[in-house]
Scaffold this motif. Structure first.
Motif, PDB file in Angstrom:
ATOM      1  N   VAL A  25       0.828  -1.207   0.000  1.00  0.00           N
ATOM      2  CA  VAL A  25       0.000   0.000   0.000  1.00  0.00           C
ATOM      3  C   VAL A  25       0.865   1.260   0.000  1.00  0.00           C
ATOM      4  O   VAL A  25       0.613   2.205  -0.755  1.00  0.00           O
ATOM      5  CB  VAL A  25      -0.969   0.002   1.215  1.00  0.00           C
ATOM      6  N   LEU A  26       1.912   1.262   0.834  1.00  0.00           N
ATOM      7  CA  LEU A  26       2.808   2.421   0.891  1.00  0.00           C
ATOM      8  C   LEU A  26       3.528   2.627  -0.439  1.00  0.00           C
ATOM      9  O   LEU A  26       3.688   3.757  -0.901  1.00  0.00           O
ATOM     10  CB  LEU A  26       3.827   2.259   2.019  1.00  0.00           C
ATOM     11  N   LYS A  27       3.935   1.541  -1.088  1.00  0.00           N
ATOM     12  CA  LYS A  27       4.616   1.643  -2.380  1.00  0.00           C
ATOM     13  C   LYS A  27       3.657   2.151  -3.452  1.00  0.00           C
ATOM     14  O   LYS A  27       4.012   3.014  -4.257  1.00  0.00           O
ATOM     15  CB  LYS A  27       5.200   0.292  -2.769  1.00  0.00           C
ATOM     16  N   GLN A  28       2.424   1.645  -3.471  1.00  0.00           N
ATOM     17  CA  GLN A  28       1.434   2.099  -4.441  1.00  0.00           C
ATOM     18  C   GLN A  28       1.116   3.588  -4.255  1.00  0.00           C
ATOM     19  O   GLN A  28       0.831   4.286  -5.219  1.00  0.00           O
ATOM     20  CB  GLN A  28       0.149   1.279  -4.324  1.00  0.00           C
ATOM     21  N   ALA A  29       1.185   4.059  -3.025  1.00  0.00           N
ATOM     22  CA  ALA A  29       0.927   5.467  -2.737  1.00  0.00           C
ATOM     23  C   ALA A  29       2.135   6.345  -3.037  1.00  0.00           C
ATOM     24  O   ALA A  29       2.049   7.568  -2.962  1.00  0.00           O
ATOM     25  CB  ALA A  29       0.520   5.627  -1.272  1.00  0.00           C
ATOM     26  N   ILE A  47      10.595  11.063   2.159  1.00  0.00           N
ATOM     27  CA  ILE A  47      10.252  12.176   3.048  1.00  0.00           C
ATOM     28  C   ILE A  47       9.477  13.275   2.322  1.00  0.00           C
ATOM     29  O   ILE A  47       8.443  13.722   2.829  1.00  0.00           O
ATOM     30  CB  ILE A  47      11.521  12.732   3.734  1.00  0.00           C
ATOM     31  N   PRO A  48       9.908  13.749   1.135  1.00  0.00           N
ATOM     32  CA  PRO A  48       9.127  14.796   0.458  1.00  0.00           C
ATOM     33  C   PRO A  48       7.692  14.353   0.145  1.00  0.00           C
ATOM     34  O   PRO A  48       6.751  15.127   0.305  1.00  0.00           O
ATOM     35  CB  PRO A  48       9.915  15.066  -0.820  1.00  0.00           C
ATOM     36  N   ALA A  49       7.518  13.106  -0.292  1.00  0.00           N
ATOM     37  CA  ALA A  49       6.169  12.612  -0.588  1.00  0.00           C
ATOM     38  C   ALA A  49       5.327  12.551   0.682  1.00  0.00           C
ATOM     39  O   ALA A  49       4.137  12.873   0.673  1.00  0.00           O
ATOM     40  CB  ALA A  49       6.236  11.237  -1.238  1.00  0.00           C
ATOM     41  N   THR A  50       5.939  12.152   1.779  1.00  0.00           N
ATOM     42  CA  THR A  50       5.234  12.072   3.056  1.00  0.00           C
ATOM     43  C   THR A  50       4.837  13.464   3.533  1.00  0.00           C
ATOM     44  O   THR A  50       3.727  13.668   4.026  1.00  0.00           O
ATOM     45  CB  THR A  50       6.106  11.373   4.113  1.00  0.00           C
ATOM     46  N   ALA A  51       5.731  14.442   3.374  1.00  0.00           N
ATOM     47  CA  ALA A  51       5.433  15.819   3.769  1.00  0.00           C
ATOM     48  C   ALA A  51       4.286  16.382   2.935  1.00  0.00           C
ATOM     49  O   ALA A  51       3.410  17.070   3.455  1.00  0.00           O
ATOM     50  CB  ALA A  51       6.677  16.684   3.623  1.00  0.00           C
ATOM     51  N   THR A  52       4.279  16.062   1.636  1.00  0.00           N
ATOM     52  CA  THR A  52       3.202  16.508   0.757  1.00  0.00           C
ATOM     53  C   THR A  52       1.875  15.899   1.185  1.00  0.00           C
ATOM     54  O   THR A  52       0.842  16.568   1.150  1.00  0.00           O
ATOM     55  CB  THR A  52       3.508  16.114  -0.702  1.00  0.00           C
ATOM     56  N   LEU A  53       1.917  14.647   1.590  1.00  0.00           N
ATOM     57  CA  LEU A  53       0.706  13.973   2.041  1.00  0.00           C
ATOM     58  C   LEU A  53       0.081  14.739   3.198  1.00  0.00           C
ATOM     59  O   LEU A  53      -1.121  14.972   3.227  1.00  0.00           O
ATOM     60  CB  LEU A  53       1.025  12.538   2.474  1.00  0.00           C
ATOM     61  N   GLY A  54       0.903  15.170   4.142  1.00  0.00           N
ATOM     62  CA  GLY A  54       0.394  15.934   5.283  1.00  0.00           C
ATOM     63  C   GLY A  54      -0.242  17.235   4.840  1.00  0.00           C
ATOM     64  O   GLY A  54      -1.321  17.601   5.302  1.00  0.00           O
ATOM     65  N   ALA A  55       0.387  17.947   3.898  1.00  0.00           N
ATOM     66  CA  ALA A  55      -0.146  19.207   3.416  1.00  0.00           C
ATOM     67  C   ALA A  55      -1.449  18.979   2.653  1.00  0.00           C
ATOM     68  O   ALA A  55      -2.412  19.751   2.802  1.00  0.00           O
ATOM     69  CB  ALA A  55       0.888  19.903   2.528  1.00  0.00           C
ATOM     70  N   ASP A  56      -1.488  17.938   1.817  1.00  0.00           N
ATOM     71  CA  ASP A  56      -2.709  17.633   1.060  1.00  0.00           C
ATOM     72  C   ASP A  56      -3.855  17.253   1.993  1.00  0.00           C
ATOM     73  O   ASP A  56      -5.011  17.654   1.770  1.00  0.00           O
ATOM     74  CB  ASP A  56      -2.461  16.489   0.075  1.00  0.00           C
ATOM     75  N   LEU A  57      -3.568  16.504   3.016  1.00  0.00           N
ATOM     76  CA  LEU A  57      -4.586  16.090   3.966  1.00  0.00           C
ATOM     77  C   LEU A  57      -5.147  17.302   4.705  1.00  0.00           C
ATOM     78  O   LEU A  57      -6.358  17.450   4.859  1.00  0.00           O
ATOM     79  CB  LEU A  57      -4.006  15.083   4.947  1.00  0.00           C
ATOM     80  N   LEU A  58      -4.269  18.187   5.130  1.00  0.00           N
ATOM     81  CA  LEU A  58      -4.693  19.400   5.827  1.00  0.00           C
ATOM     82  C   LEU A  58      -5.547  20.274   4.908  1.00  0.00           C
ATOM     83  O   LEU A  58      -6.585  20.786   5.316  1.00  0.00           O
ATOM     84  CB  LEU A  58      -3.471  20.179   6.321  1.00  0.00           C
ATOM     85  N   ALA A  59      -5.137  20.415   3.646  1.00  0.00           N
ATOM     86  CA  ALA A  59      -5.897  21.211   2.689  1.00  0.00           C
ATOM     87  C   ALA A  59      -7.298  20.638   2.478  1.00  0.00           C
ATOM     88  O   ALA A  59      -8.271  21.375   2.353  1.00  0.00           O
ATOM     89  CB  ALA A  59      -5.146  21.294   1.370  1.00  0.00           C
ATOM     90  N   ALA A  60      -7.407  19.322   2.448  1.00  0.00           N
ATOM     91  CA  ALA A  60      -8.719  18.676   2.262  1.00  0.00           C
ATOM     92  C   ALA A  60      -9.646  18.977   3.432  1.00  0.00           C
ATOM     93  O   ALA A  60     -10.849  19.193   3.261  1.00  0.00           O
ATOM     94  CB  ALA A  60      -8.541  17.170   2.097  1.00  0.00           C
TER      95      ALA A  60
END
Length: 63
Positions: A25-29, A47-60
């Protein structure tokens, strides 16, 4: 130095099938990368992808 999963301590160890599903699941994401050295595989968090995930989640949540 990273530890092998077999060497990590814990009261509730993650069993191999569960770990495999989580990695898939983590690889597919796009959150981890995998490299191979002989019969061993090494997984690294992107790390950059994980940081983006946090920003995208907050924006949602803020929409």
């Amino acid at each position: 130095m990273p530890k092998e999963r077999a060497d990590q301590d814990g009261d509730d160890p993650l069993r191999a099938p569960e770990a495999s599903r989580h990695r898939k699941v983590l690889k597919q994401a796009g959150l981890i990368s995998t490299s191979r050295r002989g019969r061993y595989r090494s997984h690294a968090l992107d790390i950059p992808a994980t940081a983006t995930l946090g920003a995208d989640l907050l924006a949602a949540f803020l929409r």
